[in-house]
Scaffold this motif. Sequence first.
Motif, PDB file in Angstrom:
ATOM      1  N   TYR A 135      40.197  39.547  45.350  1.00 51.01           N
ATOM      2  CA  TYR A 135      39.214  38.509  45.082  1.00 51.01           C
ATOM      3  C   TYR A 135      39.767  37.187  45.598  1.00 51.01           C
ATOM      4  CZ  TYR A 135      35.584  35.728  43.046  1.00 51.01           C
ATOM      5  OH  TYR A 135      34.513  34.872  42.900  1.00 51.01           O
ATOM      6  N   TYR A 136      38.993  36.494  46.418  1.00 52.25           N
ATOM      7  CA  TYR A 136      39.424  35.248  47.054  1.00 52.25           C
ATOM      8  C   TYR A 136      38.732  34.060  46.394  1.00 52.25           C
ATOM      9  CZ  TYR A 136      40.906  38.659  50.483  1.00 52.25           C
ATOM     10  OH  TYR A 136      41.478  39.741  51.086  1.00 52.25           O
ATOM     11  N   PHE A 137      39.530  33.035  46.052  1.00 50.13           N
ATOM     12  CA  PHE A 137      39.017  31.800  45.477  1.00 50.13           C
ATOM     13  C   PHE A 137      39.015  30.730  46.561  1.00 50.13           C
ATOM     14  CE2 PHE A 137      40.958  34.099  41.978  1.00 50.13           C
ATOM     15  CZ  PHE A 137      39.974  34.032  41.014  1.00 50.13           C
ATOM     16  N   SER A 138      37.842  30.372  47.062  1.00 52.21           N
ATOM     17  CA  SER A 138      37.643  29.316  48.061  1.00 52.21           C
ATOM     18  C   SER A 138      38.671  29.375  49.196  1.00 52.21           C
ATOM     19  CB  SER A 138      37.651  27.929  47.408  1.00 52.21           C
ATOM     20  OG  SER A 138      38.931  27.615  46.897  1.00 52.21           O
ATOM     21  N   ARG A 139      39.062  30.547  49.557  1.00 58.76           N
ATOM     22  CA  ARG A 139      40.009  30.790  50.650  1.00 58.76           C
ATOM     23  C   ARG A 139      41.323  30.021  50.486  1.00 58.76           C
ATOM     24  NH1 ARG A 139      37.385  34.737  51.151  1.00 58.76           N
ATOM     25  NH2 ARG A 139      36.209  35.335  52.961  1.00 58.76           N
ATOM     26  N   SER A 140      41.688  29.723  49.230  1.00 61.32           N
ATOM     27  CA  SER A 140      42.971  29.080  48.953  1.00 61.32           C
ATOM     28  C   SER A 140      43.873  29.958  48.094  1.00 61.32           C
ATOM     29  CB  SER A 140      42.762  27.752  48.239  1.00 61.32           C
ATOM     30  OG  SER A 140      42.118  26.842  49.084  1.00 61.32           O
ATOM     31  N   PHE A 141      43.285  30.750  47.205  1.00 58.66           N
ATOM     32  CA  PHE A 141      44.048  31.614  46.315  1.00 58.66           C
ATOM     33  C   PHE A 141      43.400  32.991  46.275  1.00 58.66           C
ATOM     34  CE2 PHE A 141      44.613  27.294  44.838  1.00 58.66           C
ATOM     35  CZ  PHE A 141      45.992  27.211  44.728  1.00 58.66           C
ATOM     36  N   PHE A 142      44.163  34.009  45.902  1.00 53.75           N
ATOM     37  CA  PHE A 142      43.610  35.347  45.798  1.00 53.75           C
ATOM     38  C   PHE A 142      44.248  36.095  44.640  1.00 53.75           C
ATOM     39  CE2 PHE A 142      47.297  35.756  48.489  1.00 53.75           C
ATOM     40  CZ  PHE A 142      47.878  36.966  48.134  1.00 53.75           C
ATOM     41  N   LEU A 143      43.488  36.991  44.049  1.00 54.51           N
ATOM     42  CA  LEU A 143      43.983  37.950  43.065  1.00 54.51           C
ATOM     43  C   LEU A 143      43.864  39.325  43.712  1.00 54.51           C
ATOM     44  CD1 LEU A 143      42.353  36.760  39.725  1.00 54.51           C
ATOM     45  CD2 LEU A 143      44.729  36.492  40.457  1.00 54.51           C
TER      46      LEU A 143
END
Length: 178
Positions: free
Chosen positions: A96-104
């Motif tokens: 899962y990508y958060f605004s292309r800055s972080f991922f889980l």
Amino acid sequence: MKKIILLLTFIAAVGVSAQIGTATTVSNPDSKWTFGGYAGLGGAFGDGGGVSVYLSPRVGYKVTENLETGLASNVNWSNSKYYSSTMVGVGPFVNYYFSRSFFLSGMFQEYFINQKNKVDNLKYSGDEAALYLGGGYMQRLGERTYMQIGGMYNVLYSKQKSFLGGAFIPSIGIVYGL
């Protein structure tokens, strides 16, 4: 292939241990499918020496722009004067990508292991499950290119029972096409 041979020659010339790798994901902008993986090569020089090869191809599907799921596999082969090992793993993953800055990230792998201690002629064949959970940071390098830095932890790892090297796996790689 020429780059790998050149790198091996360089590593052998300086007589050091090394592990190299690259992570890659490629996708068509009009497609929801992604393809990629990781490849690594390691060597230890000196008494006993040895070589290790690691390949981990994967195929994914973008359920939404920020949610990707798929199937990952890997093959790890090692051989030295004293020890040989083949480990094959396969299982699903989800990112899962958060605004292309972080991922889980989460990944389940079922490993099938064959090991041989050449000194004592001891052999082991078996399987082991691993459930990796983690995440990290993504830095944009280009229009559709990112560097990922993160780590994953095997929540099923047991020091007394595991044949895997450890519970925590740091990672760094380049991702194309997200």
